[in-house]
Design an enzyme around this catalytic site. Sequence first.
Site, mmCIF file in Angstrom:
data_model
loop_
_atom_site.group_PDB
_atom_site.id
_atom_site.type_symbol
_atom_site.label_atom_id
_atom_site.label_comp_id
_atom_site.label_asym_id
_atom_site.label_seq_id
_atom_site.Cartn_x
_atom_site.Cartn_y
_atom_site.Cartn_z
ATOM 1 C CG ASP A 55 -13.388 25.711 -11.125
ATOM 2 O OD1 ASP A 55 -13.126 24.515 -11.374
ATOM 3 O OD2 ASP A 55 -13.201 26.227 -10.016
ATOM 4 C CE LYS A 76 -5.902 40.795 -21.203
ATOM 5 N NZ LYS A 76 -7.218 41.192 -21.732
ATOM 6 C CG ASP A 96 -7.441 27.548 -10.913
ATOM 7 O OD1 ASP A 96 -8.377 26.742 -10.733
ATOM 8 O OD2 ASP A 96 -6.853 28.122 -9.981
#
Length: 358
Positions: free
Chosen positions: A253, A193, A249
């Site tokens: 997923d 980011k 994380d």
Amino acid sequence: MRKYKIAVMPGDGIGPEVVKQAVKVLDKVGTKCGFLLEYCYADIGGVAIDKTGEPLPEETVQICKGSDAVLLGAVGGYKWDDLPGDKRPEAGLLGIRSKLELFANYRPAVIYQPLRDASPLKDRITRDGLDILVLRELTGGIYFGEKKRFIDDQGFAVAFDTMIYRKFEVERIARLAFEAARLRNGKVTSVDKANVLEVSRLWREIVIEVARDYPDIELNHMFVDNAAMQLVIHPEQFDVIVTGNMFGDILSDEASMLTGSIGMLPSASLGSGSLGLYEPVHGSAPDIAGQNKANPLAAILSVAMMLRYSFKLEQASKMIEDAVLQVLNDGQMTGDIATKEAKVIGCEEMGDAVAERI
Ligand code: NAD
């Protein structure tokens, strides 16, 4: 003949069932490819709590540290749900990852052609299949930075977490990403980011620096919000995604759910040496434990990762992955992934079917 020592922690619920099939397949590959395997069984999670009162007995840690690789089933179950956090089976899992200093988590997301319908994505997006590896930094970043809660001088409740990365932490995970891309399709996407976060600007600089040692690998950068969108619109553009702890994380997923089949997802966690921990992404599935219904393919694909990343046995690893694809192509599937035309088989039979095709 080369011999590999493997610590095996079957754990709870379906853990022992799926691990048994993974060991069966590993033995078959060992025989075919001419290497020996020695297994050392150890307790973790609920089964360890029942025997010793601890989710991660010291003996288990020592067995793992003395091995070339670790295979884990799953931990947890209703029986231990009321224990305090640090005494629960899951504490064993976090404990072993940190004791072995595993800082890199590898999560592949693969759509197998026969299971295309399970993906939540439209057919036109998954038509050519999908094969992504998300590499997540596991021991740094915002989950491990300084955190605090306090009441400020105006009486407001305040909390903060700190995102922090040191140069060496970025360097080592970036290096693993480029190495992994060399074994795959030669492309790394670094996700950050950097338009907002100083940590991300440092991350990007270091990834670019490391990339100079890998001129054969294509590197691009993507902001995390865009990466989350691209994963569902154009997932085929990705090969290896490397990113920090929190972004990884979430994205790992998201990527794995694109496949639609939790029973098919393997994972690996590695540190600076070759010792790695290999485990299916799914949990102990107490609802189907002991019924020969569990899909062992995630555990079986986890040992394929073990052969690739810890033992550098690419060909043997590929033999397992090809055998899995063959079984699916032959229409043999466990209940969780079964298509309309499939012949539904149990956990044990699935292990046999993969082993037969090696
Ligand atoms: P889960 O992954 O165990 O199960 C979710 C659903 O998926 C269940 O319906 C289950 O039957 C199904 N499923 C999972 N793996 C399957 C397989 N291999 N084959 C067929 N079906 C499968 O997640 P949960 O129900 O949220 O958690 C159950 C227990 O597992 C909890 O105690 C949880 O804390 C623990 N857990 C452990 C791990 C781990 O060991 N790595 C990961 C997640 C959850």
